[in-house]
Design a protein around this motif. Structure first.
Motif, PDB file in Angstrom:
ATOM      1  N   PRO A 235       0.827  -1.205   0.000  1.00  8.77           N
ATOM      2  CA  PRO A 235       0.000   0.000   0.000  1.00  8.77           C
ATOM      3  C   PRO A 235       0.865   1.261   0.000  1.00  8.77           C
ATOM      4  N   GLU A 236       0.189   2.390  -0.097  1.00  7.68           N
ATOM      5  CA  GLU A 236       0.841   3.692   0.020  1.00  7.68           C
ATOM      6  C   GLU A 236       1.635   3.723   1.331  1.00  7.68           C
TER       7      GLU A 236
ATOM      8  N   PHE B 292      -1.673 -10.666   2.646  1.00  9.21           N
ATOM      9  CA  PHE B 292      -1.290  -9.403   3.277  1.00  9.21           C
ATOM     10  C   PHE B 292      -1.954  -9.254   4.643  1.00  9.21           C
ATOM     11  N   LEU B 293      -3.270  -9.524   4.681  1.00  6.05           N
ATOM     12  CA  LEU B 293      -4.013  -9.411   5.942  1.00  6.05           C
ATOM     13  C   LEU B 293      -3.411 -10.328   7.004  1.00  6.05           C
TER      14      LEU B 293
ATOM     15  N   ASN C 149       5.350  -3.754   3.586  1.00  7.10           N
ATOM     16  CA  ASN C 149       4.579  -2.829   4.405  1.00  7.10           C
ATOM     17  C   ASN C 149       5.495  -2.201   5.444  1.00  7.10           C
TER      18      ASN C 149
ATOM     19  N   ASP D 104      -4.373 -10.392  -1.262  1.00 12.66           N
ATOM     20  CA  ASP D 104      -5.074  -9.611  -0.226  1.00 12.66           C
ATOM     21  C   ASP D 104      -5.068 -10.360   1.095  1.00 12.66           C
TER      22      ASP D 104
ATOM     23  N   PRO E 177       4.994 -16.152  -6.985  1.00 14.85           N
ATOM     24  CA  PRO E 177       3.617 -15.945  -6.522  1.00 14.85           C
ATOM     25  C   PRO E 177       2.827 -17.227  -6.235  1.00 14.85           C
TER      26      PRO E 177
ATOM     27  N   ARG F  66      -5.549 -15.537  -2.505  1.00 18.21           N
ATOM     28  CA  ARG F  66      -5.236 -14.231  -3.062  1.00 18.21           C
ATOM     29  C   ARG F  66      -4.219 -13.487  -2.211  1.00 18.21           C
TER      30      ARG F  66
ATOM     31  N   ALA G 145       0.495  -0.826  -6.027  1.00 13.86           N
ATOM     32  CA  ALA G 145      -0.346  -0.969  -4.836  1.00 13.86           C
ATOM     33  C   ALA G 145      -1.497  -1.925  -5.111  1.00 13.86           C
ATOM     34  N   TYR G 146      -1.635  -2.371  -6.362  1.00  9.98           N
ATOM     35  CA  TYR G 146      -2.695  -3.317  -6.700  1.00  9.98           C
ATOM     36  C   TYR G 146      -2.265  -4.730  -6.334  1.00  9.98           C
ATOM     37  N   MET G 147      -2.883  -5.278  -5.288  1.00 15.81           N
ATOM     38  CA  MET G 147      -2.498  -6.609  -4.793  1.00 15.81           C
ATOM     39  C   MET G 147      -2.650  -7.687  -5.881  1.00 15.81           C
ATOM     40  N   ASP G 148      -3.669  -7.519  -6.742  1.00 15.77           N
ATOM     41  CA  ASP G 148      -3.903  -8.563  -7.745  1.00 15.77           C
ATOM     42  C   ASP G 148      -2.774  -8.624  -8.774  1.00 15.77           C
TER      43      ASP G 148
ATOM     44  N   GLU H  41       0.045  -9.115   8.143  1.00 23.10           N
ATOM     45  CA  GLU H  41      -0.124  -7.907   8.935  1.00 23.10           C
ATOM     46  C   GLU H  41      -0.528  -8.264  10.361  1.00 23.10           C
TER      47      GLU H  41
END
Lengths: 244, 314
Positions: free
Chosen positions: A39-40, A235-236, A209, A232, A219, A230, A194-197, A239
């Protein structure tokens, strides 16, 4: 200066009070499309700037290696093309005029330039739009023009900062197809997004991050190893593992 | 398009046309959006989305057609429309070198909200978006997800009936994105109409209905599920090539197969559309055995590419 790899060790960089890069180590090999995904504020742009010598690391090192030898940055620098997030193209100059201008700036010999220009216009499908001023190009075409200008010098290393941001799905796919072609030519490509896909489209992924690498790998293997469908989700999970 | 008989219409446009000189940016577009609906507005760069949104925000007078936004037409005065709409972009809703409080006070005063009323409204909205930091913090020091919460608060300070979101979650973490869409659904639940423009198909999935624009016209309008079902009536295969054979002669061979309608790269995979379901087995036999093959549901990206690029017509 063929087939250089970039080795980054324990890299740290503070920008103001923000620890933008917080201990990153990686080896970026040639002929691979590396994706910096995050992400940003993850540290993507700062990392690219450190690689490019626009910023000096507070700690750690960036080395360019060719044939097992460390290569002097001055020798490598002309072979690196960089496409920043905010591109400085000239709204009043046409596609064609941009190519002329950058060819002159990089002192590309006339015959080589003619060849390169034809190839790039064909590759980007911008041939029909040669006379259109940059200010009137669509988002996707504008990005392609920027990429084209950076490819004029036949770089060995390509650093791209969010080339697909704000671009529609069709232009996005075209840009990726262009990058695959470049990779086949043996270039070392680093794409920040920043596009996870888009992680799935890379050869090697670095999930970033807060200035750190959360996960790294090919991948498909990465998703399988973590048993997620995925990026996303990956990442979750990472994190929450880190308690961020 | 038939709308529910008792539904209140928030946005209604009929044969909207906008010309810039000789160029027709929006060409006879008709659509209506229900109060409380989350509506997605997609299209390639230059399709006419921004022009349409500018009309709906009261920033541009249409060349012809009927427009009603929260009950007001441009003929009633653009100011009337402007007071009923809010606009949020992840990129430029806030000033980086102002604090959160300064930004909100500035946005409020532009909308003519002042004093105790503004303070109350700011307090109420910061609570709604879940902002828990000091309001004295500079916007530039906030993480993307928090900045996005504040942007949303700033864009709805004047309690608009319709809020336009432009790629609202680009660049934020997946967690922040989830939290944001939860807020948006809450907002819609309170009767606010949400209009989302985006190039990010993950965002489009959150919309109840989606209009797809191309060359100034709406070429499709349906729910995400409806669009997928009507655009892909035959099986879609997802193929994951083995790493060694990622590129190779299998690709042109498959593409040339008469029962293969299209094969498009999709990340590290390929999406293959069969034109004749009866020949599914035949096509599968053409795919190298080391590849992973699965029948899959199309994504909105598949839909977008098929409708916009291939000019696919049902």
């Amino acid at each position: 200066m063929k087939h250089c790899s970039i080795e980054v060790q324990s890299l740290k960089k503070k920008l103001g009070s923000n620890q933008a890069i917080d201990g990153i180590s990686a080896v970026f090999a040639p002929g691979v499309l590396h994706g910096l995904i995050g992400p940003e504020g993850a540290g993507k742009t700062t990392l690219l700037r450190l690689l490019l010598g626009l910023l000096r690391p507070d700690e750690g090192s960036v080395q360019f290696i060719s044939g097992g030898q460390v290569v002097d940055f001055g020798t490598v620098r002309p072979t690196i093309a960089y496409m920043p997030q905010q591109q400085s193209l000239y709204p009043d100059l046409s596609v064609s005029e941009h190519l002329d201008f950058f060819a002159a700036l990089y002192e590309i010999p006339a015959d080589l330039y003619r060849e390169k220009r034809t190839e790039l216009l064909h590759l980007t499908r911008l041939q029909p739009f040669q006379d259109r001023p940059a200010g009137q190009l669509s988002g996707g075409m504008y990005k392609k023009l920027g990429l084209m200008c950076s490819l004029l010098r036949s770089p060995e290393i390509l650093l791209l900062d969010e080339p697909t941001n704000g671009v529609d799905p069709i232009s996005r796919r075209e840009l990726w197809t262009l990058l695959y072609r470049m990779r086949e030519q043996g270039l070392l490509i680093l794409v920040a997004t920043a596009y996870m896909d888009e992680a799935e489209r890379c050869g090697e992924v670095y999930l970033l991050n807060a200035g750190r690498i959360l996960a790294q790998g090919e991948p498909k293997q990465l998703l399988e190893a973590e048993k997620v469908a995925r990026f996303d989700e990956l990442f979750l999970r990472k994190e929450s593992d880190l308690g961020l | 398009m038939v709308s529910e008989p008792n539904a209140v219409i928030a946005v209604d446009i009929r044969k909207l046309t906008v010309k810039f000189g000789e160029f027709t940016a929006v060409d006879q577009v008709s659509l209506s959006v229900r109060k409380g609906e989350i509506f997605g507005f997609l299209g390639a760069n230059g399709a006419g989305k921004t022009t349409t949104i500018r009309v709906l925000c009261g920033l541009l007078v249409p060349t012809s057609g009927h427009v009603r936004v929260a009950g007001y037409a441009p003929e009633d005065g653009l100011e009337k429309i402007k007071t009923r709409v809010g606009y949020m972009s992840q990129r430029f809703t806030l000033y980086d070198d102002l604090t959160v409080a300064e930004n909100l006070k500035f946005s409020g005063s532009l909308r003519g909200i002042v004093g105790r009323k503004l303070e109350q409204r700011i307090e109420e909205l910061l609570e709604f978006v879940g902002f828990s930091r000091a309001t004295g913090a500079f916007v530039k020091d906030l993480p993307g997800g928090i900045k996005q919460q504040v942007s949303l608060a700033a864009s709805i300070l004047h309690d608009p009936e319709i809020v336009f979101l432009d790629e609202p979650t680009s660049g934020v973490t997946p967690g922040a994105r989830e939290r944001f869409w939860k807020l948006i659904r809450e907002l819609a639940g309170k009767g606010k109409t949400v209009f989302v423009t985006t190039h990010y198909m993950d965002e489009a999935e959150h919309c109840e209905r989606i209009a797809l624009m191309k060359d100034g016209k709406i070429i499709a309008l349906d729910s995400p599920g409806g669009l997928k079902a009507s655009t892909f009536r035959t099986p879609l295969l997802e193929i994951l090539p083995s790493r060694k054979m990622a590129e190779g002669s299998w690709l042109p061979q498959l593409r040339a197969h008469p029962a293969v309608e299209s094969i498009e790269p999709y990340g590290m995979r390929y999406h293959l559309v069969i034109s004749d379901p009866a020949r599914l087995g035949e096509v599968k036999a053409q795919i190298p055995p080391s590849f992973e093959i699965s029948q899959t549901a199309p994504s909105l990206e598949d839909v977008f590419i098929r409708l916009v690029e291939a000019g696919f017509i049902k």
